[in-house]
Design a protein around this motif. Structure first.
Motif, PDB file in Angstrom:
ATOM      1  N   LEU A  13      88.456 -40.867 133.692  1.00 10.65           N
ATOM      2  CA  LEU A  13      88.234 -41.943 132.725  1.00 10.65           C
ATOM      3  C   LEU A  13      86.815 -42.489 132.846  1.00 10.65           C
ATOM      4  N   GLY A  14      86.370 -42.717 134.068  1.00  7.89           N
ATOM      5  CA  GLY A  14      85.011 -43.213 134.288  1.00  7.89           C
ATOM      6  C   GLY A  14      83.961 -42.246 133.785  1.00  7.89           C
ATOM      7  N   ASP A  15      84.140 -40.955 134.079  1.00  7.17           N
ATOM      8  CA  ASP A  15      83.197 -39.939 133.601  1.00  7.17           C
ATOM      9  C   ASP A  15      83.169 -39.898 132.074  1.00  7.17           C
ATOM     10  N   ALA A  16      84.356 -39.974 131.458  1.00 10.92           N
ATOM     11  CA  ALA A  16      84.428 -39.946 129.991  1.00 10.92           C
ATOM     12  C   ALA A  16      83.704 -41.156 129.403  1.00 10.92           C
ATOM     13  N   GLY A  17      83.877 -42.338 130.012  1.00 10.61           N
ATOM     14  CA  GLY A  17      83.185 -43.532 129.548  1.00 10.61           C
ATOM     15  C   GLY A  17      81.673 -43.380 129.630  1.00 10.61           C
ATOM     16  N   GLU A  18      81.199 -42.811 130.719  1.00 12.92           N
ATOM     17  CA  GLU A  18      79.753 -42.595 130.871  1.00 12.92           C
ATOM     18  C   GLU A  18      79.232 -41.641 129.803  1.00 12.92           C
ATOM     19  N   HIS A  19      79.959 -40.567 129.551  1.00 13.36           N
ATOM     20  CA  HIS A  19      79.516 -39.598 128.536  1.00 13.36           C
ATOM     21  C   HIS A  19      79.596 -40.188 127.126  1.00 13.36           C
ATOM     22  N   TYR A  20      80.609 -40.999 126.887  1.00  5.26           N
ATOM     23  CA  TYR A  20      80.712 -41.681 125.588  1.00  5.26           C
ATOM     24  C   TYR A  20      79.496 -42.588 125.381  1.00  5.26           C
ATOM     25  N   ALA A  21      79.180 -43.406 126.378  1.00  5.61           N
ATOM     26  CA  ALA A  21      78.025 -44.308 126.277  1.00  5.61           C
ATOM     27  C   ALA A  21      76.737 -43.507 126.123  1.00  5.61           C
ATOM     28  N   LEU A  22      76.597 -42.441 126.882  1.00  2.84           N
ATOM     29  CA  LEU A  22      75.421 -41.585 126.814  1.00  2.84           C
ATOM     30  C   LEU A  22      75.197 -41.066 125.394  1.00  2.84           C
ATOM     31  N   SER A  23      76.259 -40.560 124.780  1.00  2.00           N
ATOM     32  CA  SER A  23      76.112 -39.999 123.429  1.00  2.00           C
ATOM     33  C   SER A  23      75.833 -41.094 122.405  1.00  2.00           C
ATOM     34  N   LEU A  25      74.413 -44.061 122.810  1.00  5.88           N
ATOM     35  CA  LEU A  25      73.041 -44.564 122.989  1.00  5.88           C
ATOM     36  C   LEU A  25      72.035 -43.575 122.404  1.00  5.88           C
ATOM     37  N   THR A  26      72.230 -42.301 122.689  1.00  6.63           N
ATOM     38  CA  THR A  26      71.302 -41.285 122.185  1.00  6.63           C
ATOM     39  C   THR A  26      71.351 -41.213 120.663  1.00  6.63           C
ATOM     40  N   PHE A  27      72.561 -41.278 120.075  1.00  8.49           N
ATOM     41  CA  PHE A  27      72.679 -41.296 118.612  1.00  8.49           C
ATOM     42  C   PHE A  27      71.980 -42.516 118.013  1.00  8.49           C
ATOM     43  N   ALA A  28      71.905 -43.617 118.746  1.00  8.89           N
ATOM     44  CA  ALA A  28      71.255 -44.845 118.271  1.00  8.89           C
ATOM     45  C   ALA A  28      69.753 -44.831 118.509  1.00  8.89           C
ATOM     46  N   ASN A 139      76.647 -52.663 120.478  1.00  6.53           N
ATOM     47  CA  ASN A 139      75.213 -52.976 120.559  1.00  6.53           C
ATOM     48  C   ASN A 139      74.442 -51.786 121.145  1.00  6.53           C
ATOM     49  N   TRP A 140      74.618 -50.630 120.535  1.00  3.99           N
ATOM     50  CA  TRP A 140      74.020 -49.405 121.058  1.00  3.99           C
ATOM     51  C   TRP A 140      72.495 -49.423 120.975  1.00  3.99           C
ATOM     52  N   SER A 141      71.922 -50.297 120.164  1.00  2.00           N
ATOM     53  CA  SER A 141      70.468 -50.406 120.094  1.00  2.00           C
ATOM     54  C   SER A 141      69.900 -51.275 121.222  1.00  2.00           C
ATOM     55  N   LEU A 142      70.777 -51.833 122.047  1.00  4.15           N
ATOM     56  CA  LEU A 142      70.391 -52.658 123.197  1.00  4.15           C
ATOM     57  C   LEU A 142      69.532 -53.849 122.788  1.00  4.15           C
TER      58      LEU A 142
END
Length: 146
Positions: A13-23, A25-28, A139-142
């Motif tokens: 679950l933690g790994d999936a959350g990190e990859h979700y956030a990674l993608s 953020l990159t899409f943004a 808030n993917w644009s931070l």
């Protein structure tokens, strides 16, 4: 044999959350890179256009007794600029809040003196859905000051 869909471990679950956030953020337009497993303090390094920032990702999923849990726990000693709180409901799309670490530290529940780990703070789902934290959902644009 891989685990059944309902038997997702906390590591998975933690790994999936990190990859979700990674993608996301990159899409943004904020290219991100995952840090090695076990990296202290943060999970992602993100290029903002004004330099790298450190991001810690906290992921929870809805369970039968999730309302009784302490929700998202984070260490107030972290050295990062952003916290991402990801919630995976039983049905529907994941929800995420990208909150400046300083604001999460200010608004997170303060630990009691008797707590085993007095440096751990709790961020409740209820707080994430109220002002001012609700403004940080997706808030993917931070953007720091919403």
């Amino acid at each position: 044999m891989p685990p059944a869909l309902g038997n997702v471990t906390s590591k998975m679950l933690g790994d999936a959350g990190e990859h979700y956030a990674l993608s996301q953020l990159t899409f943004a337009g904020k290219p991100a890179s995952k840090m090695p497993d076990g990296w202290a303090g943060y999970d992602l390094a993100v290029e903002t256009g004004q330099g790298l920032v450190r991001v810690s990702v906290k992921t929870r999923k809805e369970t039968a007794n999730w309302k009784a849990g302490s929700w998202f726990i984070f260490d107030e000693r972290l050295e990062c600029e952003w916290l991402v709180f990801i919630f995976l409901p039983v049905s529907g799309a994941p929800r995420a809040w990208l909150v400046p670490f300083s604001l999460a530290r200010e608004l997170g529940n303060k630990p009691r003196a008797t707590r085993k780990d007095p440096h751990n703070r709790d961020m409740s789902f209820a707080k994430l859905n109220r002002e001012p934290l609700c403004r940080y959902e997706n808030n993917w644009s931070l953007i720091r000051d919403l």
